[in-house]
Write a protein that holds these residues in place. Structure first.
Motif: not given
Length: 552
Positions: A198-202, A204-213, A375-379, A383-388
């Protein structure tokens, strides 16, 4: 039952023979032209507006065509192609539309010369079989266990997207997620990224903070403020039943005449909840997740026993937790056994991110489900990052199933074009010309790649043709500079499954549209207007959020 009646009269909207075929080809080409500029790393973005005032910025072919509203049946059929391609292999949605549009456009001159559509279709079918053979010949095997090879491959699918600036990070996220959910079932490999990654979008924060738990994250907090919010090595119980008093059915009617009876009814409620809680407490769990509610009294008993509870968990989330921590979801508290308790989780923690609370179950031993946090600056950007990212995960999944790669950058299409041209020399009769048309249509992918980055299409294509004619099939287009490069050195490869599916879908749909020789509208002009007005009103009420896009 009323049977639908096709009313045929002289005023009727009807296209036959050549006119119908020309109309279909024009519609297909119009759809292809909409997203032609979305191919390659130098692709342009499309801004999609909907009636609610929402804006989507994307260069994902499937996302664009999902929003476009068209009236022509052939254009609708083309849009369906992108959806099919996306569901089947998850990538190549732009290529399949461009290729199908070009194959149809190449068929046009032969229709005008009165070559029968069936002859053209026979040639296309033969060209498709030969094209699939050529792909097999030029593709190379890949070792799915080698992280470097897989990394290069996923990088190809992300290179043309918005997230290409963070491609290393995104490739690692996609590969980690696919590796995590890959399991062997009865000697068969199963990779279900839709259900278990599952991809959870939060925001705020930097795109570099994205991770797989290495576990699961939920947008939930514990039900009672005194419950523990951090537990190491928790014992976890998963339920699919409410921890509340079980009311009677809707027809139940109780008349209470004495105060003592009323007190007894309340006492029975409490006894029932206590019995349920005692049954759970016997197993000494630290965490209880339920898909239904937890009453105040049950929360009280749990707090006394030092148990944290989380209620109204989504069914899909519960399935993921079960797979990650090794627990079994139980439908009745009475059926709970020691073997149903999950113990594979290393840490449970509730954290506040922004204004919301999130529960993390991490440090799971060999989890077969995971959560990708973006993580990223706006919804819009998320959404675009999730599609990619979905595209990248689909590419990795495809290679797990079919571990062969074909060269990217238009090299495979050019190899097919040259191969078909060679084979056409052995053909005779009317079939020869449409067969050659497919060979010419294949060049549209490298040509579009050159055009999108501002290169000289004629000069570059001629050089590329010469390379392929000399048997160097790994040469293709560098989408950034518009020059020709060897894909072996450049490192751009695509899964065999994606290439095969793209060419199959494009040519088969072109054959389908060429077979149409009559477009009949099922109602007369006046009726059609009335029905359209009625349908428009209903559609406006039902799907307020649909896209407001150009009509073909």
């Amino acid at each position: 039952m009323n049977q639908p009646v096709i009313v045929m009269n002289t005023n009727m909207d009807r296209e036959t023979g050549r006119k119908a075929q020309t109309s279909n080809i024009t519609a297909a080409k119009t759809v292809a032209d909409i997203i032609r500029t979305c191919l390659g790393p130098r692709s342009m973005l499309k801004m999609l507006l909907d009636p609610m005032g929402g804006v989507v910025l994307t260069n994902d072919g499937n996302a664009i065509l999902r929003e476009v509203e068209v009236a022509h049946p052939a254009a609708k059929s083309m849009i369906e192609l992108a959806r099919t391609q996306d569901e089947e292999v998850g990538d190549g949605t732009t290529s399949v539309i461009i290729l199908a549009g070009e194959v149809l456009a190449q068929a046009m001159p032969y229709l005008e010369r009165n070559i029968h559509p069936i002859v053209i279709i026979a040639a296309f079918k033969q060209a498709l079989e030969d094209a699939l053979e050529i792909i097999e010949q030029i593709s190379v095997p890949v070792n799915v266990q080698d992280p470097e090879e897989m990394f290069k491959l996923v990088k190809t699918s992300i290179g043309t997207k918005f997230v290409s600036r963070w491609s290393d990070l995104m490739c690692n996220l996609a590969l980690d997620a696919v590796r995590c959910v890959a399991v062997e079932v009865d000697g068969r490999r199963e990779v279900d990224i839709k259900r278990y990654a599952r991809v959870e979008k939060i925001p705020g924060g930097q795109i570099e903070d994205s991770m797989v738990l290495d576990g699961v994250m939920l947008n939930k907090d514990v039900t009672h403020p005194k419950m523990r919010r951090r537990i190491e090595n928790p014992r976890i119980v998963l339920l699919d039943c409410p921890l509340e008093y079980k009311k009677g059915e809707s027809q139940t009617n109780i008349e209470v005449t004495k105060e003592a009876d009323w007190a007894r009814i309340l006492q029975i409620e409490e006894e029932q909840i206590k019995a349920m809680c005692d049954k759970i407490i016997e197993l000494k769990p630290d965490l209880v997740f339920t898909e239904k509610g937890v009453s105040d009294l049950a929360q009280h008993y749990f707090v006394k026993a030092g148990i944290s509870a989380i209620r109204r968990v989504r069914k899909t989330d519960n399935n993921r937790i079960a797979r990650a921590v090794g627990a079994t979801i139980v439908n009745r508290v009475d059926d709970l056994k020691e073997s149903d308790v999950g113990t594979a989780c290393g840490l449970f923690a509730v954290e506040k991110i922004g204004d919301e609370y999130f529960s993390f179950l991490t440090g799971c031993k060999n989890p077969k489900a995971c959560t990708v946090i973006l993580r990223g600056p706006s919804k819009d950007i998320l959404n675009e990052i999730e599609r990619n990212l979905q595209d990248a995960m689909c590419v990795a999944r495809n290679v797990y199933f079919n571990p062969r790669l074909a060269p990217g950058g238009g090299a495979t299409e050019m190899a097919i074009s040259i191969g078909l041209m060679e084979k056409s020399k052995t053909l005779e009769g009317a079939i020869l010309w449409p067969y050659k048309a497919v060979a010419e249509a294949m060049e549209v992918i490298p040509r579009t790649l050159i055009a999108n980055c501002g290169g000289n299409a004629i000069k570059t294509l001629t050089t590329l043709r010469a390379k392929h004619a000399a048997g160097e099939h790994s040469w293709g287009i560098d989408g950034h500079a518009g020059k020709i490069v060897d894909m072996k050195d450049y490192g751009i490869w695509e899964p065999n499954a994606v290439k095969t599916q793209t060419i199959k879908t494009a040519i088969e749909s072109a054959c389908l549209l060429l077979r149409v020789d009559d477009i009949v509208s099922g109602v007369s002009g006046k009726q059609a207007q009335q029905q359209r007005a009625a349908a428009g009103g209903e559609a406006g009420e039902q799907e307020g959020g649909e896209g407001m896009q150009p009509e073909m």
